[in-house]
Design an enzyme around this catalytic site. Structure first.
Site, PDB file in Angstrom:
ATOM      1  N   HIS A 119      23.816  41.864  34.757  1.00  0.00           N
ATOM      2  CA  HIS A 119      22.984  41.463  33.618  1.00  0.00           C
ATOM      3  C   HIS A 119      22.269  40.136  33.872  1.00  0.00           C
ATOM      4  O   HIS A 119      21.290  39.822  33.192  1.00  0.00           O
ATOM      5  CB  HIS A 119      23.818  41.406  32.331  1.00  0.00           C
ATOM      6  CG  HIS A 119      24.760  40.251  32.241  1.00  0.00           C
ATOM      7  ND1 HIS A 119      26.098  40.336  32.531  1.00  0.00           N
ATOM      8  CD2 HIS A 119      24.560  38.953  31.872  1.00  0.00           C
ATOM      9  CE1 HIS A 119      26.675  39.170  32.350  1.00  0.00           C
ATOM     10  NE2 HIS A 119      25.766  38.307  31.951  1.00  0.00           N
ATOM     11  N   ASP A 163      28.736  46.020  36.004  1.00  0.00           N
ATOM     12  CA  ASP A 163      28.014  44.766  35.767  1.00  0.00           C
ATOM     13  C   ASP A 163      28.080  43.854  36.989  1.00  0.00           C
ATOM     14  O   ASP A 163      28.306  42.655  36.875  1.00  0.00           O
ATOM     15  CB  ASP A 163      28.549  44.033  34.534  1.00  0.00           C
ATOM     16  CG  ASP A 163      27.603  42.929  34.049  1.00  0.00           C
ATOM     17  OD1 ASP A 163      26.407  42.990  34.393  1.00  0.00           O
ATOM     18  OD2 ASP A 163      28.059  42.007  33.361  1.00  0.00           O
ATOM     19  N   GLY A 234      25.863  31.509  30.948  1.00  0.00           N
ATOM     20  CA  GLY A 234      25.624  30.811  32.205  1.00  0.00           C
ATOM     21  C   GLY A 234      26.816  30.868  33.132  1.00  0.00           C
ATOM     22  O   GLY A 234      26.697  30.692  34.339  1.00  0.00           O
ATOM     23  N   ASN A 235      28.014  31.128  32.564  1.00  0.00           N
ATOM     24  CA  ASN A 235      29.201  31.320  33.394  1.00  0.00           C
ATOM     25  C   ASN A 235      29.201  32.690  34.071  1.00  0.00           C
ATOM     26  O   ASN A 235      29.964  32.913  35.025  1.00  0.00           O
ATOM     27  CB  ASN A 235      30.475  31.199  32.563  1.00  0.00           C
ATOM     28  CG  ASN A 235      31.005  29.781  32.470  1.00  0.00           C
ATOM     29  OD1 ASN A 235      31.011  29.183  31.402  1.00  0.00           O
ATOM     30  ND2 ASN A 235      31.433  29.224  33.599  1.00  0.00           N
ATOM     31  N   SER A 236      28.376  33.601  33.601  1.00  0.00           N
ATOM     32  CA  SER A 236      28.375  34.962  34.124  1.00  0.00           C
ATOM     33  C   SER A 236      28.123  34.963  35.625  1.00  0.00           C
ATOM     34  O   SER A 236      27.169  34.357  36.109  1.00  0.00           O
ATOM     35  CB  SER A 236      27.290  35.793  33.425  1.00  0.00           C
ATOM     36  OG  SER A 236      27.579  35.948  32.063  1.00  0.00           O
ATOM     37  N   LEU A 291      37.777  63.306  39.757  1.00  0.00           N
ATOM     38  CA  LEU A 291      38.890  64.245  39.916  1.00  0.00           C
ATOM     39  C   LEU A 291      38.797  65.423  38.953  1.00  0.00           C
ATOM     40  O   LEU A 291      39.505  66.413  39.133  1.00  0.00           O
ATOM     41  CB  LEU A 291      40.230  63.535  39.684  1.00  0.00           C
ATOM     42  CG  LEU A 291      40.581  62.361  40.594  1.00  0.00           C
ATOM     43  CD1 LEU A 291      42.006  61.903  40.311  1.00  0.00           C
ATOM     44  CD2 LEU A 291      40.424  62.726  42.046  1.00  0.00           C
ATOM     45  N   GLY A 292      37.969  65.283  37.933  1.00  0.00           N
ATOM     46  CA  GLY A 292      37.897  66.357  36.945  1.00  0.00           C
ATOM     47  C   GLY A 292      39.083  66.371  36.007  1.00  0.00           C
ATOM     48  O   GLY A 292      39.551  67.442  35.596  1.00  0.00           O
TER      49      GLY A 292
END
Length: 495
Positions: A119, A163, A234-236, A291-292
């Site tokens: 993001h 992300d 801003g820490n992202s 894996l279904g």
């Protein structure tokens, strides 16, 4: 005192109490070791006992050492580009607006590979990476050649489901931080968050691991490390670090009503970050296994109703007909004990184990069926994730045609296979529309394939841009477009 100020004061007090607790623990351990000495030794013990300020200095030096070990590999990321517009609180991916963003990244390879959040770089037209200037005790000390440099970065790959994104800068011999997916993370241990909150570079905050394997959405294949270390916008993309300097996760989000840190921060575990990094570096995309089957947490009530052998863990609740799990012999109501040798305590453990399983290896699953333990080997399939927006197509080269306020891309061999029910062999793809008061009502929609302008067939985006550039106000324009497999004309006048 306002509510926000009260919360801020309580967070500061909490950090002080944790620090005091650490000191008291060290002092207590030292005191216990002295009790076993005889009374005649007491004066010597007292004379050799370290003073309280020395304990604090030792603790302080340890904390400084952790930060100095990791912070040289933490960079600031500045993004200029276009992102989805917000209409009354709802995201509109079909229309985009000019945006700027600031985030954080971690250098994971000395040749300039940097991991950050998806993001942070979403819709980026230009990405800059600012390398940190290392701290110096001397005003005349020479700085390393890379310190404080601003470098242009290229986006190599993005994975919106986790992300995460991978960047590359043209530099070598950079400081790095290792993603330690082999380090065991424990609830309650001290951790540090390093990042760029509110644009303030190289900011360090301290907290504890609040919870492990926190799954915020049962329908999404993601688990997080929860921490009360202060995280803000801003820490992202910045690292979450333990007291040994190991990067145990990448900070990605916070739960907050007011937009600031409320002690509910979440980091992507290092195992997932490393898995995505290897995939994005290799192919620009992340391949996970399918894996279904579907699992869910066992509750005492569910266990009683189904007659399960135990009242906790994860149980298989659904299976796809003809899927890999069914073909391997797994059944409904099987309790999952382990995957690839890793113990399963609940649904988040299943999610993590499946996420990081290599798509080219057979998966081993141990289950409890009734009161009998059984092992199965599943030949996995690659899970192909749907593209939520055309702008998410890896490596998509977009061109902004300003006169029409649309982003377009070439309909080439990389893009066409990702589109459904497409009959056009040539043309340009409408990726998004730019919001603005001077937008012309062309009638175009995201996903349209423009096959011709008036009677001129289109081959490339550069040809389309040239044709539009030569149009004058008042000129009539007719576009032949393909929309959801059907052809139609769009007619309008230039303004």
């Amino acid at each position: 005192m306002g509510l926000k100020a009260f919360y801020s004061m309580m967070r500061l007090l909490s950090m002080k109490f944790r620090l005091i607790a650490c000191v008291l623990a060290v002092a207590s351990a030292f005191a216990q070791s002295t009790r076993v000495r005889t009374a005649s030794d007491a004066p010597a013990v007292l004379s050799n006992a370290p003073a309280s300020p020395n304990l604090l200095r030792d603790l302080n030096r340890s904390l400084e050492g952790v930060v100095s070990k990791v912070s040289p590999a933490v960079v600031q990321i500045v993004v200029a580009g276009y992102g989805p517009s917000e209409d009354h609180g709802h995201t509109n991916t079909a229309r985009v607006v000019r945006q700027h963003a600031i985030g954080t990244g971690i250098i994971v390879d000395p040749d300039g590979y940097i991991m950050t959040n998806a993001h942070v770089v979403e819709g980026a037209q230009r990405i800059k990476v600012i390398l940190p200037s290392p701290a110096s005790d001397s005003p005349i000390e020479l700085q390393p050649i890379h310190s404080g440099q601003i470098l242009e970065a290229k986006l190599l790959g993005i994975h919106k489901q986790s992300d995460l994104a991978l960047l590359k800068v043209d530099a070598t011999h950079l400081p790095t931080a290792a993603l330690r997916s082999d380090v065991r993370v424990r609830q309650g241990e001290l951790v540090f968050a390093i990042g760029t909150p509110e644009g303030l570079r190289n900011t360090v905050t301290m907290g504890v691991v609040s919870s492990l394997a926190r799954q915020l959405d049962p329908d999404k294949p993601m688990v997080y490390i929860q921490t009360d270390a202060s995280l803000n916008p801003g820490n992202s993309g910045g690292p979450l670090v333990d007291i040994d300097g190991n990067v145990i996760g990448i900070n990605t989000l916070m739960l907050s009503e007011g937009g600031g840190s409320e002690g509910l921060g979440f980091a992507i575990p290092a195992a997932i970050v490393n898995f995505d990094y290897q995939n994005l570096r290799k192919s620009g995309r992340v391949q996970r296994v399918a894996l279904g089957l579907r699992t869910q947490n066992i509750t005492p009530t569910l266990a009683t109703g189904l007659g399960l052998a135990r009242g906790w863990g994860a149980v298989i609740s659904d299976m796809a007909v003809g899927g890999a799990a069914e073909a391997a012999g797994l059944q409904l109501n099987d309790i999952v004990l382990a995957i690839d040798g890793k113990q399963i305590l609940g649904l988040p453990d299943v999610v993590m184990a499946l996420y990081i399983h290599p798509p080219d290896r057979v998966l081993k699953m141990d289950v409890l069926r009734g009161e009998t333990s059984m092992s199965f080997y599943v030949v996995v399939k690659v899970y192909h994730e749907s593209i939520d927006a055309l702008a998410d197509i890896p490596g998509l080269q977009k061109r902004l045609v300003r006169k029409l306020n649309v982003f377009v891309a070439d309909l080439d061999s990389n893009v066409k296979p990702l589109l459904q029910d497409t009959r056009s062999e040539s043309g340009v793809l409408v990726v998004a529309q730019l919001s603005g008061s001077n937008s012309i009502d062309t009638g175009l929609e995201t996903g349209d394939i423009i096959r011709a302008v008036d009677r001129t067939a289109l081959q490339t985006t550069s040809q389309f841009e040239t044709l539009v550039h030569n149009l004058s106000p008042g000129d009539p324009v007719v576009l032949q477009v393909e929309r959801k497999g059907k052809l139609q004309y769009l007619a309008f006048e230039m303004e």
